[in-house]
Design an enzyme around this catalytic site. Structure first.
Site, mmCIF file in Angstrom:
data_model
loop_
_atom_site.group_PDB
_atom_site.id
_atom_site.type_symbol
_atom_site.label_atom_id
_atom_site.label_comp_id
_atom_site.label_asym_id
_atom_site.label_seq_id
_atom_site.Cartn_x
_atom_site.Cartn_y
_atom_site.Cartn_z
ATOM 1 N N HIS A 1 0.849 -1.192 0.000
ATOM 2 C CA HIS A 1 0.000 0.000 0.000
ATOM 3 C C HIS A 1 0.886 1.243 0.000
ATOM 4 C CE1 HIS A 1 1.022 -0.859 4.205
ATOM 5 N NE2 HIS A 1 1.107 0.461 4.305
ATOM 6 N N HIS B 1 5.674 6.060 -1.160
ATOM 7 C CA HIS B 1 6.458 4.839 -1.305
ATOM 8 C C HIS B 1 5.646 3.637 -0.840
ATOM 9 C CE1 HIS B 1 7.060 5.883 2.907
ATOM 10 N NE2 HIS B 1 7.334 4.596 3.121
#
EC number: 3.1.4.58
Length: 190
Positions: A42, A127
């Site tokens: 995620h 990220h």
């Protein structure tokens, strides 16, 4: 409960990134890294940590407002990098990063306004963590392998509140379990 707000990539993007990460497992030193599981991949927007359940209704209402105020936007997984001298290896993002950052700021502000202690504000760096190491390591080969990767572009259409259930068994390599406890459409679209 341990919570964070996130953008979840679709299954097809997870499979594309997974193929690249599988190849990384074959590089020298890969067995010394703790690879994150695909179900947990995620883009964290805001990490809340332990949140009192009594704050959940207000946090949810504020996240719903943040989602409604942010329109859908294009995103792809692209490239990679490292944090902490190779302690975290991640895949990056491309697309409408300005809207992704705005959504992250709104998710953080929602928590602050709901009474969730947030600590120091940091500039958002999109990220998706693919591996961690307990010690500093030379992650250049992994970063170079991720450098040319670009997934298909998808349209981000929802903000997700995720509960992180940390491993309790003590079994080496056990992964946290993630559970969506709230989902809100961006732009108010159903």
């Amino acid at each position: 409960m341990r919570l964070f707000a996130a953008v979840l990539p679709p299954d097809g993007v997870i499979r594309e990134l997974g193929a690249v990460v599988d190849a990384l497992h074959k590089l020298p030193g890969a067995d010394g890294l703790r690879w994150t599981g695909r179900p947990g991949w995620h883009f964290t927007l805001a990490f809340y940590g332990e949140v009192d359940e009594g704050l959940l209704p207000e946090l949810s209402a504020r996240l719903e407002r943040a989602a409604r105020r942010t329109g859908p936007f294009p995103l792809a997984v692209r490239g990679g990098g490292q944090f902490g001298h190779g302690r975290a290896l991640w895949a990056g993002a491309e697309g409408d990063l300005a809207t992704l950052r705005l959504l992250a700021e709104r998710a953080e502000a929602a928590a602050r306004k709901a009474g969730v202690p947030m600590g120091e504000h940091r500039r958002y760096k999109p990220h998706l963590t693919v591996a961690r190491s307990r010690e500093a390591s030379d992650a250049r080969a992994y970063v170079e392998a991720l450098d040319t990767f670009v997934s298909r572009t998808w349209t981000v259409r929802e903000l997700v509140l995720v509960r992180s259930n940390l491993p309790v068994s003590g079994v080496p390599g056990e992964q946290p379990r993630y559970e969506a406890v709230g989902r809100w459409p961006l732009g108010g679209a159903g």
